[in-house]
Write an enzyme that holds these catalytic residues in place. Sequence first.
Site, mmCIF file in Angstrom:
data_model
loop_
_atom_site.group_PDB
_atom_site.id
_atom_site.type_symbol
_atom_site.label_atom_id
_atom_site.label_comp_id
_atom_site.label_asym_id
_atom_site.label_seq_id
_atom_site.Cartn_x
_atom_site.Cartn_y
_atom_site.Cartn_z
ATOM 1 N N TYR A 47 -9.853 -0.724 3.489
ATOM 2 C CA TYR A 47 -9.101 -0.511 4.892
ATOM 3 C C TYR A 47 -8.768 0.709 5.437
ATOM 4 C CZ TYR A 47 -9.074 -5.351 6.418
ATOM 5 O OH TYR A 47 -9.040 -6.209 6.950
ATOM 6 N N ASP A 106 0.800 -1.229 0.094
ATOM 7 C CA ASP A 106 -0.313 0.309 0.169
ATOM 8 C C ASP A 106 0.823 1.125 -0.362
ATOM 9 O OD1 ASP A 106 -2.817 -1.364 -0.101
ATOM 10 O OD2 ASP A 106 -2.349 -1.717 2.212
#
Length: 948
Positions: free
Chosen positions: A682, A594
Amino acid sequence: MDVYYAGQDGTPVKISNAFCIFERHAGNILWRHTEVTIPNKVITEVRPEVTLVVRMVAVVGNYDYIIDWVFKPSGSIKLEVGLTGVLETEGVKYTKTDEIEEEVYGTLVADNTIAVNHDHFLTYHLDLDVDGEANSFVKNKMVTKRMKDPNIPRKSYWTVESETAKTESDAKLHLGLKPSDLVVVNPNKRTKPGNPIGYRLIPGSVAGPLLLEDDYPQIRGAFTKYNVWVTPYNKSEKWAGGQYVDQSRGGDTLATWSLRYGDQRCKAFPSNAMASILAPSLLLVFSIFITFSPTSCLTHHHPLDSLTPSEFTHVKTIVEKSYPVQTLSFQYVGLDEPEKSTLLSWQSKPTTTKSPPPRRALVVIRLNKQTLELIVDISARSIVSTIKVDNQHGYPLLNDEEQSAASELPFKYGPFIQSIKKRGLNISEVVCTTFSVGWFGEAKTKRTTKLNCFYKEGSVNLYVRPVEGITVVVDLEEQKIVEYKDRFVVPVPKAEGTEYQAANQKPPFGPKLNGAPVVSAEKGFKLDGNTVRWANWAFHLGFDVRTGVIISQASIYDLEKHKYRRVLYRGFVSELFVPYMDPTEEWYYKTFFDCGEFGFGLSTVPLQPLTDCPANAQFMDAYYAAQDGTPVKISNAYCIFERHAGNILWRHTEVTIPDIEITEVRAEVTLVVRMVSTIGNYDYIIDWEFKPSGSIKMEVGLTGVLEIGAVTYTHNDQIHEEVYGTLVADNSIAVNHDHFLTYHLDLDVDGEANSFVKNKFVTKRVTDKSTPRKSYWNIVSETAKTEADARLHLGLTPADLVVVNPNKKTKPGNPFGYRLVPGSVAGPLLVEDDYPQIRGAFTKYNVWITPYNKSEKWAGGKYVDQSRGGDTLDVWSQRNRQIENKDIVLWYTIGFHHNPCQEDFPMMPTLSGGFELRPTNFFESSPVLKVRTIPHKHVNWPNCTTKN
């Protein structure tokens, strides 16, 4: 509240204020999600966490034990113990460690004073009745499996294999050896999807006894042999050490009860009959083991300040001037920080002679399908370095604009329109978003992304309503669809019960939680540019589009030495690896990095006052460069606040002195720096917490929305194949996955020259016949000389891990140090030759130490999108450089194996984990002995017998 006990003559004795009950408003987040996938719309919902705490303090001799039971609205119960008070010391003749030529069983903490090594083992008795008395204990083991389908390039995944303990022997566990979820379930009652109702044990840090089993203290304390025991309910079995403990011989302990009736104590039931047969009522026994063994005055621009909007504009102008009439794309623009030696040299000069290091930017652009890495001297208005990057090494950060453009392409693509129509869906309610494609052994690659699509009709909770079976591949350079598949159709999960917006909720509603009281109108800290000064701390704040918040030059004031002393030169989240465990064609590539692919800073979301951060918070904005190089502002990108959580900094009640009782208590106040990064489904809450004791605590909270795979099933009984996750609702599998966050921590413990020391706890036999003890443990220190010496899997052998300054020592002769205090530990379960694990090899160990190198700051490599694992922390470390008495960097990976449960759906309560850097012989004595807490006025104390 008061309690009573019987005195020696049987008369009642009152203990005033024996325990207290209070709501805790610690500034934590119960759950949150920011949805940015829907075009032209941003939705943010946040709920602050309020918990209820029941507290008592037991003072046993020199130690004060703070026992907290924390009840959360999510249904969790957290059990915490705090150890404070006074060390037990032994008088010796020594005043310096250099004088010691014999084993002394502890640490010389002052003249003639040895603080003796010792353990604390707290065993909890937990008689769980999960929706009834008939319960079972289940070990959900996470097991690595190799792929057998040659058409799928993934080589491995992990899945859950459940094992129900049939006897007490089956349930005795040493934690930390194998990854598993431990659950007490009611096998006779199930949720609608068919999952047994249960409560999960989430351990903290884990340790075990080091005494020999035949040593007399360990015979009596044999209940500490395992971290977890499960026994059938027996009213008389409630004291793990036995009913009569003084001078006991170990014949009446949890360990002996567990053996008394062998395997007949828990009836064994076949798994297929579990739902219909009553399991015995269970008692879970869980043991906690605790083993003891500034920045100078600044000018307007600190050299580590993030780039300003005007500097971004200057960079854009300089680059575009050098590449006129060409279409280029800015992928990364950030501060090119000066070399540490340059910065420290500049700071050491007198103020009148200071000439700051030049402001430079590291710029990564895409030009004619080529990556160019530039160093731009902002002051000189020139490009001073240009490097052409081979595409085969990987590609740079994806920017927002190219991802948004790619997400719109399917809606003009005929086959996609037909696929949506075939499913009977309204295409205006479909939303698509980008997913990185990874690398799976391809010799040549192009900059592509895969699109997944979701349905928002009836609920904005996109990620729980996937449109499954469709694969769209987009060339990011050409902005066109280059591959399309529609392999199968399954129902889109229903919208009912998935909406999370407060305005759209319908009764019955959950409990009402009180808003946090305003503890203090004062911020409690000072901000000088980007330098924060609070209590005894001073540190610099920065921001980067890839890593988010950066903590720099953290120093703490030493009251005795009358100066700020260096602790942390630079710290940040270096990479976040999130591999999903569904290896099928639609999911195998979902192995995200990420920070390097999407940008932790780029994905930072504006924080909401009073919910993301409490009323006493101060907010700060951040900036990054858009695709065209123009500065983009993130409002409220991070916040700073004092945390008043009701914790105790230190305390002691002295009752040993005849006819006198002394109680001294200091309330704990800490300073928190917080940011939230939302990457797809998320939300990651990143906290840096500074404590007046000198500790720095790093904590990450995982919340948001689960990633769901759509299936045909509505009940577990229908499933006869591997589904790689948990059925959490109709047609909804929450897929198993991991989160690995690797922190880059450039510690400078009172200077750059540091070493990494493993203080191993070693069991020793007593050879002196004059004492009846048979064993003890002591410390054997080992200093890592090379990088290979410092690579560690935590949890295998007990040790304190300390970064020390070997050139500076306390008055008794202990080297100044900072200890790494890990939280729960997890490691990767993918096989090492699997492509995602090759790229994520930096998660192979929990701890790495490398020599300082300015260029080595991103654990997954500089160019992570479709990288091949050739430029990672693992590769750098293979050079096996010298690290003893050098400028070194500590890398620490915190991991989560996430086997989802229904409570995580449709919105996941925050799951937190963290670790701490704690001073270890850094100060001559406790730095908080003389701390003062400003009392609050006009406080009403209900039921308080004595008001102080």
